[in-house]
Write a protein that holds these residues in place. Structure first.
Motif, PDB file in Angstrom:
ATOM      1  N   ALA A   1       5.521  10.105   5.860  1.00 33.52           N
ATOM      2  CA  ALA A   1       4.171  10.343   5.713  1.00 33.52           C
ATOM      3  C   ALA A   1       3.553   9.465   4.621  1.00 33.52           C
ATOM      4  CB  ALA A   1       4.051  11.914   5.368  1.00 33.52           C
ATOM      5  N   CYS A   2       4.094   9.002   3.610  1.00 29.23           N
ATOM      6  CA  CYS A   2       3.596   8.309   2.787  1.00 29.23           C
ATOM      7  C   CYS A   2       3.280   6.723   3.309  1.00 29.23           C
ATOM      8  CB  CYS A   2       4.540   8.051   1.472  1.00 29.23           C
ATOM      9  SG  CYS A   2       4.510   9.366   0.481  1.00 29.23           S
TER      10      CYS A   2
ATOM     11  N   GLN B   1       1.657   9.907  -5.630  1.00 29.74           N
ATOM     12  CA  GLN B   1       2.259  11.074  -5.407  1.00 29.74           C
ATOM     13  C   GLN B   1       3.594  11.330  -6.150  1.00 29.74           C
ATOM     14  OE1 GLN B   1       1.810  12.522  -1.241  1.00 29.74           O
ATOM     15  NE2 GLN B   1       0.484  10.934  -0.824  1.00 29.74           N
TER      16      GLN B   1
ATOM     17  N   VAL C   1       0.785   4.262  -2.521  1.00 30.01           N
ATOM     18  CA  VAL C   1       0.772   5.988  -2.121  1.00 30.01           C
ATOM     19  C   VAL C   1       1.704   6.577  -2.824  1.00 30.01           C
ATOM     20  CG1 VAL C   1       1.128   7.397  -0.266  1.00 30.01           C
ATOM     21  CG2 VAL C   1      -0.325   5.271   0.271  1.00 30.01           C
TER      22      VAL C   1
ATOM     23  N   ARG D   1       0.755  -1.168   0.105  1.00 34.50           N
ATOM     24  CA  ARG D   1      -0.022   0.228   0.166  1.00 34.50           C
ATOM     25  C   ARG D   1       0.987   1.224   0.078  1.00 34.50           C
ATOM     26  NH1 ARG D   1      -4.720  -1.390   4.314  1.00 34.50           N
ATOM     27  NH2 ARG D   1      -5.742  -3.361   3.591  1.00 34.50           N
ATOM     28  N   PHE D   2       1.917   1.206   0.630  1.00 34.51           N
ATOM     29  CA  PHE D   2       2.907   2.362   0.724  1.00 34.51           C
ATOM     30  C   PHE D   2       3.439   2.698  -0.437  1.00 34.51           C
ATOM     31  CE2 PHE D   2       7.332   2.650   0.616  1.00 34.51           C
ATOM     32  CZ  PHE D   2       7.577   4.161   0.640  1.00 34.51           C
TER      33      PHE D   2
ATOM     34  N   HIS E   1       2.632   6.293   6.563  1.00 31.73           N
ATOM     35  CA  HIS E   1       1.612   6.388   7.588  1.00 31.73           C
ATOM     36  C   HIS E   1       0.257   6.459   6.739  1.00 31.73           C
ATOM     37  CE1 HIS E   1       4.615   8.406  10.632  1.00 31.73           C
ATOM     38  NE2 HIS E   1       4.667   7.169  10.686  1.00 31.73           N
ATOM     39  N   GLU E   2       0.424   7.105   5.549  1.00 26.83           N
ATOM     40  CA  GLU E   2      -0.920   7.220   4.853  1.00 26.83           C
ATOM     41  C   GLU E   2      -1.308   5.908   4.324  1.00 26.83           C
ATOM     42  OE1 GLU E   2      -2.274   9.307   0.683  1.00 26.83           O
ATOM     43  OE2 GLU E   2      -0.833  10.022   1.767  1.00 26.83           O
ATOM     44  N   ALA E   3      -0.278   4.744   4.262  1.00 22.77           N
ATOM     45  CA  ALA E   3      -0.695   3.628   3.809  1.00 22.77           C
ATOM     46  C   ALA E   3      -1.158   2.683   4.913  1.00 22.77           C
ATOM     47  CB  ALA E   3       0.753   3.205   3.349  1.00 22.77           C
ATOM     48  N   GLY E   4      -1.010   3.298   5.966  1.00 23.20           N
ATOM     49  CA  GLY E   4      -1.615   2.293   7.228  1.00 23.20           C
ATOM     50  C   GLY E   4      -0.604   1.826   8.030  1.00 23.20           C
TER      51      GLY E   4
ATOM     52  N   GLU F   1       1.956   4.785  13.160  1.00 26.92           N
ATOM     53  CA  GLU F   1       2.870   5.948  13.303  1.00 26.92           C
ATOM     54  C   GLU F   1       4.210   5.580  14.274  1.00 26.92           C
ATOM     55  OE1 GLU F   1       1.324   9.733  14.311  1.00 26.92           O
ATOM     56  OE2 GLU F   1       0.011   9.751  12.586  1.00 26.92           O
TER      57      GLU F   1
END
Length: 466
Positions: free
Chosen positions: A165-166, A57, A53, A49-50, A168-171, A174
């Motif tokens: 940050a990418c 971007q 993301v 998933r990362f 973390h956005e992927a789940g 943190e």
């Protein structure tokens, strides 16, 4: 306060406060058990998933890398592509290099080998590839079940913040991967922290040696060091002079020479010297040096900052003063910006050539009488990361491969541009025999041997009375 400046313009890219090492490490320790307990399939899916993301971007990421490092926009895009590709390569490498093995025996039970994560790993990243190189440590570390505290270079913190940050956005939680912004003091505190289980480092030999020395008395901490090189590219007899020259230019001046695998020394046998030098100089004269987003895309951008530019100019002049002969003068067109033209200097007649990594677009040329002398000169270094032979026949390369002291030995290919599907690392001052890239799985998990039976079964042998 950590401030990042754009090398090409001097404008501010990012600023932020230095992080707290104790808080970051404590958070990583708290998150570790739950992350390590997740099924491997879950960790792999989150890393995939990362990658998605980052893929979404990619343009913004490449623009940030180009701004913060000064490298051309096209090259920054290739770095983002490498970040994405690293995930599947790391998943494949983990399965291949750390897979579970079992050997069943009816009477002796099962002999098994499994791998465990180390715990909390510190990743220290460089400024030349501020996304790709730390990502090459972080992704395999997370797949293996470690948590990570990542300190980016103080010269490229924005890229490190974007990368995490990418994730973390992927789940990815943190606490599992954190970015610790800071300078040398934060880096030293992170390395020395009692609750760190290992250090994965990419950077200069000086910093790597300091880390090695600091942790030498604590063998329980895994240490993987990638520390650059004084890399030789050797030219022997070849009819392909133009191709040889292109390969040399790519080796020496891609990324403005700011690659650990960049060719620093061009070693040429006497019979090829004049042709090769002339062809290399002609190509070097055509190199476009400009800001990353120039309408005509440059081959080279600036070096990372003004201090680096000054040191490289001083190094070029020092080599001249010791007897070097300029083939192409290094110049600095702007006093207030770190742009440099490629410098090429013949150092054949120097009594002592400094065995240091001059991290920029500066190539030393050395003339030797024959192939044996070329091999000896190539090995005349404390480093041992990358080397390349240009020209010759298969038997020449076999001889070169056998004799070369380096972790990467190429033939008719540049010294740089290493594949993530192969091991990456060197010996001597270039590394500590823990190559990264495909072999990163080896230092992100450790093997655990076990013999197992579903119920106790034992018998006594000799040495017991009736």
């Amino acid at each position: 306060m950590i401030v990042s400046l754009e090398p090409a313009t001097g404008d501010e890219v990012w600023r932020g406060e230095a992080g707290d090492v104790d808080i970051a490490v404590g958070t990583a320790r708290e998150a570790w058990f739950a992350w390590a307990a997740e099924p491997l399939a879950v960790r792999m899916e989150l890393l995939r998933r990362f990658a998605n993301v980052v893929r979404k971007q990619a343009d913004a990421f490449a623009e940030l890398i180009a701004r913060e490092t000064g490298k051309p926009r096209w090259e920054a895009s290739t770095e983002v592509e490498a970040v994405i590709a690293k995930v599947e390569i790391s998943i494949q490498a983990y399965a291949e290099r750390t897979g579970m093995k079992k050997l069943d025996s009816a009477l002796q039970g099962t002999a098994a080998v499994r791998h465990k994560p180390h715990g909390v790993l510190a990743v220290l990243g460089p400024y030349n590839f501020p996304a790709h190189l730390p990502n090459g440590h972080i992704v395999p570390a997370l797949i293996a079940g470690n948590t990570v505290v990542f300190k980016p270079s103080e010269k490229t913190p924005a890229t490190g913040v974007f990368l995490v940050a990418c994730m973390h956005e992927a789940g990815i939680p943190e606490g599992v991967v954190q970015v610790l912004v800071g300078g040398p003091e934060e880096g030293k505190a992170l390395v020395a922290h009692d609750d760190i289980d290992g250090v994965l480092f990419t950077g200069s030999a000086r910093a790597g040696i300091a880390i090695n020395r600091k942790l030498a008395s604590n063998p329980g901490k895994i240490v993987a060091l990638e520390m650059g090189g004084n890399n030789p590219i050797v030219v022997i007899k070849t009819p392909k002079v133009e191709d040889a020259a292109i390969t040399i230019i790519q080796s020496a001046f891609t990324t403005a020479g700011q690659r650990c695998t960049a060719a620093r020394r061009l070693i040429i046998v006497e019979e090829m010297y004049d042709e090769i030098v002339e062809a290399v100089k002609k190509l070097a004269d055509r190199i476009i040096v400009d800001e990353p987003f120039a309408e005509t895309q440059p081959f080279m951008g600036p070096v990372i900052d003004n201090q680096t530019a000054e040191l490289l100019m001083e190094s070029f002049l020092a080599l001249l003063s010791r007897g070097g002969k300029a083939i192409k003068h290094m110049t600095r067109p702007h006093d207030n910006l770190p742009f440099l033209s490629p410098g090429i200097i013949d150092t054949t007649d120097l009594e002592e050539r400094p065995d240091i990594e001059l991290f920029g677009p500066l190539l030393q040329v050395i003339k030797v009488p024959d192939f044996d002398a070329a091999i000896a000169e190539a090995n005349n270094t404390r480093f041992g990361l990358s080397t390349s032979l240009i020209g010759g026949q298969p038997e020449d390369f076999e001889k070169f491969w056998a004799a070369a002291r380096a972790g990467i030995v190429n033939w008719n290919r540049p010294t740089n541009g290493a594949s993530s599907a192969q091991p990456f690392g060197g010996i001597g001052l270039s590394g500590n025999h823990r190559p990264a890239a495909y072999y990163a799985a080896d230092y992100c998990a450790y093997p655990v041997a076990s013999t197992e039976m579903t119920s106790p079964r034992a018998s006594l042998g000799v040495g017991f009375s009736e």
